[in-house]
Write an enzyme that holds these catalytic residues in place. Structure first.
Site, mmCIF file in Angstrom:
data_model
loop_
_atom_site.group_PDB
_atom_site.id
_atom_site.type_symbol
_atom_site.label_atom_id
_atom_site.label_comp_id
_atom_site.label_asym_id
_atom_site.label_seq_id
_atom_site.Cartn_x
_atom_site.Cartn_y
_atom_site.Cartn_z
ATOM 1 N N LYS A 25 -4.263 -19.958 25.057
ATOM 2 C CA LYS A 25 -5.235 -19.351 24.132
ATOM 3 C C LYS A 25 -6.595 -20.049 24.215
ATOM 4 C CE LYS A 25 -5.913 -18.820 19.116
ATOM 5 N NZ LYS A 25 -5.222 -18.785 17.818
ATOM 6 N N TYR B 295 -3.249 -23.168 17.153
ATOM 7 C CA TYR B 295 -3.696 -23.227 15.757
ATOM 8 C C TYR B 295 -4.256 -21.872 15.354
ATOM 9 C CZ TYR B 295 -8.298 -24.726 17.790
ATOM 10 O OH TYR B 295 -9.449 -24.843 18.526
ATOM 11 N N CYS B 296 -4.126 -21.560 14.080
ATOM 12 C CA CYS B 296 -4.516 -20.256 13.517
ATOM 13 C C CYS B 296 -3.989 -19.089 14.368
ATOM 14 C CB CYS B 296 -6.038 -20.164 13.368
ATOM 15 S SG CYS B 296 -6.561 -18.852 12.242
ATOM 16 N N PRO B 297 -2.651 -19.026 14.568
ATOM 17 C CA PRO B 297 -2.105 -17.966 15.421
ATOM 18 C C PRO B 297 -2.245 -16.583 14.789
ATOM 19 C CG PRO B 297 -0.327 -19.156 14.328
ATOM 20 C CD PRO B 297 -1.598 -19.864 13.960
#
Length: 283
Positions: A161, A148-150
């Site tokens: 991550k 999420y939110c890369p």
């Protein structure tokens, strides 16, 4: 990067620790706080600032998330899972904040020479590598697809991550912010955001590309380092690195001059946030 060129090397680090206030600390206050410190550091009223903060059960959406076709259904899904939702005033997409996620902000003055965007990101990456240098792992900075939110400065260990970095710039002040999943399950957090996008986007084609989340690419540091880490453990590591990169570190809170500025930024952040949710009620 040489030691002398590192942004971490500051004459003084002013430390504002808001990592243990508890569930009553709303996330909107953090965004107002960083804006205040950006303006204060940028104008020379304050030395460089390092701030730590923790928020409970909060999903922070980016501006693009508010354009999802079924946003209300997405919000209902998150609230059903007992998460509060706010919208931040900067870029990026949805992230999860809870009691196992530590947020750090480094606020630098940008007066003598400009701080390039990548240099800000690299300073934070360097900080995290130094904080965990006693572990035999490589912390990489590259986009983790499926997270999420890369972003290009996702921090990962062996492809998983555990942290994401963002930046905010106001009046010659640069705030570099990171969220670090310290403990708990990274995959469970990712499942939550995946469920939000599934409810808010469905199968609709959108102009903007939202992440297709693969929960297995996210983990907490405790999971990745096979050790039990608390927020306090990580705070001690954080302060130790700051001490090694400064003539002096001192604990502080907002000054009498900064409070009125904070109040005005908070009003602005709250109004902008309310505007997003009010427009949903009208539609």
């Amino acid at each position: 990067m040489s030691e002398t060129d590192s942004l971490l090397m500051q004459q003084e680090w002013r430390v504002i620790d808001q990592s243990s206030i508890g569930p009553q600390f709303p996330a909107l206050e953090s965004f107002a706080m960083d804006d205040t410190l950006c303006a204060s550091v940028g104008s020379g009223q304050s030395t460089a600032v390092a701030r730590a903060w923790v928020h409970h059960q909060t999903i922070v959406l980016g501006i693009q998330d508010t354009k999802l076709p079924f946003l209300q259904e997405g919000l209902d899904y998150l609230r059903k899972h007992d998460f509060k939702v706010i919208v931040r005033n900067s870029g990026g997409l949805a992230v999860v904040l809870d009691e196992g996620v530590l947020n750090l902000s480094l606020v630098f003055p940008e007066n003598e020479r400009k701080i390039e965007i990548n240099r800000g990101y690299e300073a934070m990456w360097e900080l995290i590598r130094l904080m965990f240098s006693d572990f035999p792992v490589t912390i990489e900075a590259k986009e983790i697809v499926g997270s999420y939110c890369p972003g290009s400065f996702d921090l990962s260990i062996q492809g998983k991550k555990f942290a994401g970095i963002s930046q905010r710039r106001i009046r010659n002040g640069v705030a570099v912010q990171i969220y670090i999943c310290v403990n708990g399950s990274g995959a469970e957090r990712a499942e939550l955001v995946k469920g939000f996008y599934e409810a808010a986007k469905r199968q609709v084609d959108t102009k903007f590309t939202y992440p297709d989340i693969v929960p297995s690419v996210m983990a907490s540091l405790s999971e990745l380092l096979s050790t039990t880490l608390s927020i306090q453990d990580v705070m001690l590591r954080f302060l130790k690195v700051l001490k090694e990169h400064s003539g002096k570190i001192f604990s502080d809170s907002l000054s009498a001059q900064e409070w009125p500025l904070y109040e005005s930024y908070l009003t602005r952040v709250v109004e902008r946030n309310n505007k997003v949710f009010d427009s949903l009620k009208e539609s």
